[in-house]
Design a protein around this motif. Structure first.
Motif, PDB file in Angstrom:
ATOM      1  N   SER A  88       0.831  -1.208   0.000  1.00 17.34           N
ATOM      2  CA  SER A  88       0.000   0.000   0.000  1.00 17.34           C
ATOM      3  C   SER A  88       0.863   1.254   0.000  1.00 17.34           C
ATOM      4  O   SER A  88       1.845   1.349   0.748  1.00 17.34           O
ATOM      5  N   LEU A  89       0.481   2.217  -0.840  1.00 18.61           N
ATOM      6  CA  LEU A  89       1.128   3.523  -0.895  1.00 18.61           C
ATOM      7  C   LEU A  89       0.141   4.549  -0.354  1.00 18.61           C
ATOM      8  O   LEU A  89      -0.905   4.807  -0.965  1.00 18.61           O
ATOM      9  N   GLY A  90       0.461   5.152   0.780  1.00 19.27           N
ATOM     10  CA  GLY A  90      -0.468   6.067   1.428  1.00 19.27           C
ATOM     11  C   GLY A  90      -0.390   7.481   0.877  1.00 19.27           C
ATOM     12  O   GLY A  90       0.691   7.996   0.595  1.00 19.27           O
ATOM     13  N   TRP A  91      -1.543   8.090   0.691  1.00 19.97           N
ATOM     14  CA  TRP A  91      -1.711   9.477   0.267  1.00 19.97           C
ATOM     15  C   TRP A  91      -0.769   9.841  -0.880  1.00 19.97           C
ATOM     16  O   TRP A  91       0.070  10.731  -0.773  1.00 19.97           O
ATOM     17  N   PRO A  92      -0.887   9.165  -2.016  1.00 19.33           N
ATOM     18  CA  PRO A  92       0.005   9.439  -3.154  1.00 19.33           C
ATOM     19  C   PRO A  92      -0.287  10.816  -3.765  1.00 19.33           C
ATOM     20  O   PRO A  92      -1.444  11.208  -3.932  1.00 19.33           O
ATOM     21  N   ALA A  93       0.772  11.535  -4.086  1.00 17.07           N
ATOM     22  CA  ALA A  93       0.623  12.849  -4.716  1.00 17.07           C
ATOM     23  C   ALA A  93      -0.042  12.683  -6.076  1.00 17.07           C
ATOM     24  O   ALA A  93       0.196  11.714  -6.795  1.00 17.07           O
ATOM     25  N   GLY A  94      -0.898  13.624  -6.409  1.00 17.68           N
ATOM     26  CA  GLY A  94      -1.542  13.622  -7.711  1.00 17.68           C
ATOM     27  C   GLY A  94      -2.846  12.854  -7.770  1.00 17.68           C
ATOM     28  O   GLY A  94      -3.509  12.832  -8.812  1.00 17.68           O
ATOM     29  N   LEU A  95      -3.240  12.210  -6.680  1.00 24.44           N
ATOM     30  CA  LEU A  95      -4.479  11.428  -6.643  1.00 24.44           C
ATOM     31  C   LEU A  95      -5.343  11.877  -5.464  1.00 24.44           C
ATOM     32  O   LEU A  95      -4.823  12.272  -4.416  1.00 24.44           O
ATOM     33  N   GLU A  96      -6.654  11.799  -5.687  1.00 25.39           N
ATOM     34  CA  GLU A  96      -7.559  12.077  -4.569  1.00 25.39           C
ATOM     35  C   GLU A  96      -7.609  10.910  -3.598  1.00 25.39           C
ATOM     36  O   GLU A  96      -7.902  11.080  -2.415  1.00 25.39           O
ATOM     37  N   ALA A  97      -7.300   9.692  -4.059  1.00 22.76           N
ATOM     38  CA  ALA A  97      -7.370   8.494  -3.220  1.00 22.76           C
ATOM     39  C   ALA A  97      -6.455   8.611  -2.010  1.00 22.76           C
ATOM     40  O   ALA A  97      -5.362   9.193  -2.095  1.00 22.76           O
ATOM     41  N   GLU A  98      -6.905   8.043  -0.913  1.00 21.30           N
ATOM     42  CA  GLU A  98      -6.077   8.055   0.299  1.00 21.30           C
ATOM     43  C   GLU A  98      -4.958   7.027   0.238  1.00 21.30           C
ATOM     44  O   GLU A  98      -3.991   7.093   0.994  1.00 21.30           O
ATOM     45  N   ALA A  99      -5.095   6.031  -0.657  1.00 22.40           N
ATOM     46  CA  ALA A  99      -4.050   5.022  -0.798  1.00 22.40           C
ATOM     47  C   ALA A  99      -4.201   4.315  -2.138  1.00 22.40           C
ATOM     48  O   ALA A  99      -5.304   4.199  -2.673  1.00 22.40           O
ATOM     49  N   VAL A 100      -3.062   3.839  -2.666  1.00 18.73           N
ATOM     50  CA  VAL A 100      -3.060   2.945  -3.809  1.00 18.73           C
ATOM     51  C   VAL A 100      -2.556   1.596  -3.315  1.00 18.73           C
ATOM     52  O   VAL A 100      -1.489   1.503  -2.705  1.00 18.73           O
ATOM     53  N   ASP A 101      -3.347   0.554  -3.554  1.00 14.17           N
ATOM     54  CA  ASP A 101      -2.969  -0.801  -3.155  1.00 14.17           C
ATOM     55  C   ASP A 101      -2.463  -1.552  -4.380  1.00 14.17           C
ATOM     56  O   ASP A 101      -3.202  -1.743  -5.358  1.00 14.17           O
ATOM     57  N   LEU A 102      -1.207  -1.957  -4.338  1.00  8.91           N
ATOM     58  CA  LEU A 102      -0.591  -2.683  -5.440  1.00  8.91           C
ATOM     59  C   LEU A 102      -0.627  -4.168  -5.134  1.00  8.91           C
ATOM     60  O   LEU A 102      -0.119  -4.609  -4.093  1.00  8.91           O
ATOM     61  N   VAL A 103      -1.250  -4.947  -6.016  1.00  5.79           N
ATOM     62  CA  VAL A 103      -1.409  -6.383  -5.814  1.00  5.79           C
ATOM     63  C   VAL A 103      -0.495  -7.126  -6.777  1.00  5.79           C
ATOM     64  O   VAL A 103      -0.589  -6.932  -7.990  1.00  5.79           O
ATOM     65  N   LYS A 104       0.379  -7.969  -6.227  1.00  2.69           N
ATOM     66  CA  LYS A 104       1.237  -8.789  -7.091  1.00  2.69           C
ATOM     67  C   LYS A 104       0.440 -10.015  -7.524  1.00  2.69           C
ATOM     68  O   LYS A 104       0.095 -10.863  -6.703  1.00  2.69           O
ATOM     69  N   LEU A 105       0.133 -10.076  -8.817  1.00  2.00           N
ATOM     70  CA  LEU A 105      -0.695 -11.169  -9.316  1.00  2.00           C
ATOM     71  C   LEU A 105      -0.432 -11.381 -10.796  1.00  2.00           C
ATOM     72  O   LEU A 105      -0.409 -10.420 -11.572  1.00  2.00           O
ATOM     73  N   SER A 106      -0.253 -12.623 -11.184  1.00  2.00           N
ATOM     74  CA  SER A 106      -0.023 -12.951 -12.584  1.00  2.00           C
ATOM     75  C   SER A 106      -1.284 -12.697 -13.406  1.00  2.00           C
ATOM     76  O   SER A 106      -2.383 -12.546 -12.861  1.00  2.00           O
ATOM     77  N   ARG A 107      -1.131 -12.683 -14.729  1.00  2.00           N
ATOM     78  CA  ARG A 107      -2.263 -12.365 -15.602  1.00  2.00           C
ATOM     79  C   ARG A 107      -3.331 -13.460 -15.588  1.00  2.00           C
ATOM     80  O   ARG A 107      -4.506 -13.175 -15.801  1.00  2.00           O
ATOM     81  N   ARG A 108      -2.925 -14.686 -15.386  1.00  2.00           N
ATOM     82  CA  ARG A 108      -3.873 -15.802 -15.369  1.00  2.00           C
ATOM     83  C   ARG A 108      -3.700 -16.605 -14.074  1.00  2.00           C
ATOM     84  O   ARG A 108      -3.202 -17.734 -14.090  1.00  2.00           O
ATOM     85  N   PRO A 109      -4.134 -16.041 -12.956  1.00  2.00           N
ATOM     86  CA  PRO A 109      -3.949 -16.729 -11.676  1.00  2.00           C
ATOM     87  C   PRO A 109      -4.938 -17.875 -11.506  1.00  2.00           C
ATOM     88  O   PRO A 109      -5.974 -17.931 -12.171  1.00  2.00           O
ATOM     89  N   SER A 110      -4.627 -18.776 -10.599  1.00  2.00           N
ATOM     90  CA  SER A 110      -5.587 -19.811 -10.225  1.00  2.00           C
ATOM     91  C   SER A 110      -6.753 -19.166  -9.493  1.00  2.00           C
ATOM     92  O   SER A 110      -6.650 -18.032  -8.993  1.00  2.00           O
TER      93      SER A 110
END
Length: 491
Positions: free
Chosen positions: A68-90
């Motif tokens: 999670s990236l909290g209060w990123p500059a340039g966005l109204e969102a309070e956080a951006v959550d980055l999920v590590k996931l392959s394109r075709r997950p189980s």
């Protein structure tokens, strides 16, 4: 508890990402391939996503987990959550990714960018299962997932695929709510009332009161509750979505709304957890809710025996002999081995009246099961190899731990009584097995049967991937899968 109506599906809106409130989630592959949405967010956030995904922290992150990236500059969102996931997950990994997002989001509004072949329906299921919270008796009600929006390339298709999965999640929540309730709220009468509400989903519900149970000869069940002021009941739930005339699957649940142990009183330490001793009945109820909600093309009957095991001047005593509905007599050696007394009468009634194609009973039956398998797996006993195999496959598909356990004459011999046809316990050795052997005596010779001892998996002390600590709803998904794969009518 989470309101699953707050889950919605919308088309992707790349131009509006900078103005999304709350939290926004995007997926990044292990080889750092960004989706169009992630690239757009990265530009708006002045490269913050690219910097984060080249960090040592990201490298160490397991697939399906969140940074999670909290209060990123340039966005109204309070956080951006980055999920590590392959394109075709189980399916399992996609669910766990959704669950990880639910944990990261907490009660905040969440927007998830699902732009590719990342199984949005399974991500939604993970969000729903892990986003559960039980705060009915708290003044601050913010333990469950808030509003969640999944932005998809094909939102209508994603929603259609998610609908039956969310129906199952609602069944899981129904079970968890029942199991988490304190015993002063979830009395036998209140339990029956909540099951009667399933009529709104098209389930036929019948409640048998004590006079009817006495007339039927359910004296084994009745003896368990005779020391309590709460009346014993049996609730029968019938779903007839399959072909007319096809024999149903029978699901039988132990519903001891509180278990003191009776005259064989439990230790005070930990007795507060015995509000979950109706877990088997809770799972049966949740399955009936799920199959009705998704309009399953199957015939299923659920029966639950609702009792409270209390010590009093009228309570059953060690050494008492009671007659079961089947007609066999039982020496009650230990009044804390009460669940099997409830189940044996309900199982017999199910076979006599419903003529099922197969039968499964569920119960938080023995502490011995926890000693054997811990909190990782339920114990599975069966008289039918094919039926047991089908259930184990369903449990594995749904990632609900289950392990086959033995039956045999030597264990059955441990139930011999000098004064009755059997006694209700076989001693300390193999306590979970002898409990299953007791129940097997009430299974007709031609009846495919599975007994699930869920003592270790119905209620846990620590958070799991797909459920917070407390009631898990274990078994609803596996049984729904079994019904879908084995008992539904096909065109």
């Amino acid at each position: 508890m989470a309101d699953l109506r707050a889950l919605s599906f919308q088309p992707v809106d790349l131009d509006g990402l900078g103005n999304v409130p709350g939290r926004i989630a995007v997926f990044v592959t292990p080889d750092l391939k960004l989706t169009a949405g992630a690239r757009r967010l990265n530009r708006l956030a002045k490269g913050a996503i690219a910097r984060a995904t080249t960090s040592e922290t990201w490298d160490k992150l397991s697939e399906g987990k969140v940074m999670s990236l909290g209060w990123p500059a340039g966005l109204e969102a309070e956080a951006v959550d980055l999920v590590k996931l392959s394109r075709r997950p189980s399916a399992d990994l996609a669910r766990k990714a959704g669950a990880a997002l639910a944990i990261a989001a907490g009660h905040a509004a969440l927007t998830v960018l699902v732009e590719s072949t990342r199984r949005p329906e399974e991500i939604a299921l993970g969000l729903a299962l892990r986003g559960y919270g039980f705060d009915d008796h708290k003044t601050k009600k913010d333990s469950a997932l808030g509003a969640a929006t999944l932005m998809c390339a094909k939102p209508d298709e994603a929603k259609a695929a998610a609908v039956p999965r969310i129906a199952v999640a609602e069944g899981v929540h129904f079970t968890r709510n029942l199991v988490n309730e304190p015993a002063n709220v979830l009395t036998t009468t209140e339990f029956a009332t909540r099951l009667e509400a399933l009529r709104d989903l098209g389930v036929e519900v019948e409640v048998l009161e004590e006079k009817a149970l006495e007339k039927l000869g359910m004296r084994a069940l009745l003896c368990v509750g005779q020391g309590s002021d709460s009346p014993s009941k049996v609730v029968i739930m019938r779903w007839t979505g399959g072909a007319k005339g096809d024999a149903p699957l029978a699901l039988i649940g132990k519903g001891v709304v509180f278990d003191t142990g009776g005259i064989s009183l439990k230790p005070a330490v930990g007795m507060e957890d015995m509000t979950m001793d109706m877990g088997g009945a809770g799972v049966v109820s949740g399955v009936m809710h799920a199959i009705a909600k998704r309009n399953a093309r199957a015939n299923v009957v659920g029966m639950v025996g609702l009792v409270e095991n209390m010590p009093s001047g009228s309570a059953v005593r060690p050494g008492d002999v009671v007659a079961s509905m089947k007609g066999d007599t039982i020496e009650v050696v230990n009044t804390d081995a009460e669940g099997r007394l409830v189940l044996c009468d309900v199982m017999w009634h199910a076979q006599e009246t419903e003529k099922p194609a197969a039968m499964i009973d569920l119960a938080t039956l023995t502490g011995a099961c926890i000693i054997a398998l811990g909190h990782e797996k339920a114990a599975v006993y069966s008289n039918d190899e094919d039926f047991a195999g089908a259930f184990l496959k369903s449990a594995e598909t749904e990632q609900e731990g289950a392990w086959r356990m033995p039956l045999g004459q030597a264990y059955d011999d441990m139930l011999k009584s000098p004064v009755a046809d059997m006694k209700n316990i076989g001693g300390r050795p193999a306590g979970s097995v002898t409990a299953a052997q007791f129940l097997k005596r009430f299974v007709k010779d031609d009846m495919p049967w599975i007994h699930l001892d869920i003592a270790g998996v119905a209620h846990v002390k620590s958070d799991l991937d797909l459920s917070p600590k407390g009631a898990t709803g274990w078994g609803v998904r596996a049984l729904d899968r079994l019904i879908s794969d084995r008992f539904e009518t096909r065109d």
